[in-house]
Scaffold this active site. Structure first.
Site, PDB file in Angstrom:
ATOM      1  CG  ASP A  51      30.730  35.614  40.070  1.00 48.74           C
ATOM      2  OD1 ASP A  51      31.200  36.959  40.786  1.00 48.74           O
ATOM      3  OD2 ASP A  51      31.734  35.238  38.993  1.00 48.74           O
ATOM      4  CG  HIS A  78      39.455  40.685  42.589  1.00 46.72           C
ATOM      5  ND1 HIS A  78      40.443  41.291  42.055  1.00 46.72           N
ATOM      6  CD2 HIS A  78      39.891  39.593  42.885  1.00 46.72           C
ATOM      7  CE1 HIS A  78      41.626  40.387  41.850  1.00 46.72           C
ATOM      8  NE2 HIS A  78      41.061  39.010  42.130  1.00 46.72           N
TER       9      HIS A  78
HETATM   10  C1  BDR Z   1      36.829  38.664  39.758  1.00 47.81           C
HETATM   11  O1  BDR Z   1      36.780  37.307  39.126  1.00 47.81           O
HETATM   12  C2  BDR Z   1      36.084  36.546  40.245  1.00 47.81           C
HETATM   13  O2  BDR Z   1      36.776  35.396  40.422  1.00 47.81           O
HETATM   14  C3  BDR Z   1      36.146  37.341  41.607  1.00 47.81           C
HETATM   15  O3  BDR Z   1      35.014  37.156  42.268  1.00 47.81           O
HETATM   16  C4  BDR Z   1      36.156  38.721  41.264  1.00 47.81           C
HETATM   17  O4  BDR Z   1      35.053  39.495  40.786  1.00 47.81           O
HETATM   18  C5  BDR Z   1      38.356  39.079  39.857  1.00 47.81           C
HETATM   19  O5  BDR Z   1      38.623  38.747  38.459  1.00 47.81           O
HETATM   20 CA    CA Z   2      32.921  37.915  41.748  1.00 50.38          CA
END
Ligand code: BDR
Ligand code: CA
Length: 347
Positions: A10, A267
């Protein structure tokens, strides 16, 4: 080891780094990318992903548009975390690349069927497309080589509600369907889950941007900080470093605003690194389920570590890693990609 990857993103600041990390890794063969609604709407995710492929001068890679909405609830996006277009302060030119004619769910199913037992699926966004793919092909848990998920929070607070991690929060029904379906996976094919417990230890700081710039041979060296005005933009000579500085600085500012320090949790690139090299991660098996009805706890991921539910484990949760090893790989690989591309640019 060579790995065929389906990426479900995303895009998103940290998703874009995951894409760059994979493109910079010789052992990764990206078969296709699914664009999932999440940080920004699906069409914007797709546009961002194509633009990042252009930035990295990637070969043609199929990118398929995912569902506009989660399975059962309206879409929630988070431009405050990722910027107006999802790429922080960065703005990339629209890509001339076109989207696939198949849906993201079809892309999952058809690519995995074409390479049974060979594909690593990597999900760094909500699990909507994968859930839809599982409805089309319930055998996916046995046909995939491995699935790596960035999502959830177990013995750790949430980043969206007190107990919710963002990707699960956006589409909890999809996450529940995915974890339920993967109960059928044999132990060596259990999803590797990179939850906030581990990904919030992956702290990117301004020094890492400087190191990336050096590895790329980019000038001048830029030290970003909390005092920089929002309108400041990188003047780095290297386009990838310029992009990363403008994108990640927004993520630094966001984390700083929430008193987490002038840093950003990486992340998604960490999950990408684990997908290519599971040895980076120490894991523990657990049975994972998603709360769908709690008035305060809906979309919370629950791990039964001790078998109290009497159900077999359906996930290997990452419980340890060495963040320095990850950052060393990120800097070395993405820096080398940037250096190579800038050397190839016409004078
Ligand atoms: C996840 O939430 C999104 O905003 C980041 O891209 C990551 O995949 C972390 O909680
Ligand atoms: Ca993400």
């Amino acid at each position: 080891m060579h790995r065929k990857i389906i990426l479900d993103v995303d895009t998103g600041i940290d998703d874009s780094l995951a894409v760059l990390y994979l493109l910079a890794s010789p052992e990764a063969e990206i078969l296709g990318i699914a664009a999932t609604a999440g940080n920004v709407p699906a069409a914007q995710v797709a546009a961002n992903t194509l633009a990042v492929l252009d930035l990295a001068q990637a070969p043609p890679i199929e990118v398929a548009l995912g569902a506009a909405e989660p399975l059962a609830i309206p879409l929630r996006t988070t431009e405050d975390t990722h910027g107006p277009q999802g790429l922080g302060y960065a703005e990339l030119p629209p890509s001339p690349r076109t989207l696939s004619e198949r849906s993201a769910a079809q892309l999952w199913v058809e690519l995995v069927r074409a390479h049974p037992g060979e594909v690593t699926g990597l999900c760094t966004g909500p699990l909507t497309n994968l859930a839809l793919a599982l409805r089309l092909e319930p055998e996916l848990p046995r046909l995939l080589d491995r699935l790596v998920i960035m999502g959830g929070a177990f013995n750790h607070p949430g980043n969206t509600t007190p107990t919710n991690e963002w990707n699960i929060h956006v589409d909890p029904e999809a996450a529940e369907e995915v974890f339920d379906a993967f109960s059928a996976a044999p132990p060596h094919r259990r999803p590797l889950v990179c939850a906030l417990d581990i990904t919030e230890t992956i702290e990117m700081r301004p020094e890492h941007l400087i190191a990336l710039g050096q590895a790329a041979g980019s000038t001048p060296s830029e030290t970003v900080g909390a005092g920089d005005p929002p309108e400041w933009r990188s003047a780095a000579s290297d386009p990838i470093i310029r992009y990363l500085t403008d994108a990640v600085r927004f993520y630094f500012d966001f984390h700083h605003q929430y008193d987490l320090g002038y840093l950003a949790h990486m992340h998604d690139p960490f999950a990408a690194a684990v997908a290519l090299d599971p040895a980076l991660a120490l894991t523990r098996p657990a049975t994972v389920d998603v709360e769908l009805t709690g008035t305060l706890t809906r979309a919370t991921t629950v791990a039964d570590w001790a078998g109290m539910w009497g159900r077999e484990p359906n996930a290997d949760i990452v419980i340890g890693t060495d963040p320095a090893v990850f950052f060393d790989r990120l800097v070395t690989r993405v820096g080398a990609l940037a250096r190579r591309l800038s050397q190839e640019l016409p004078a």
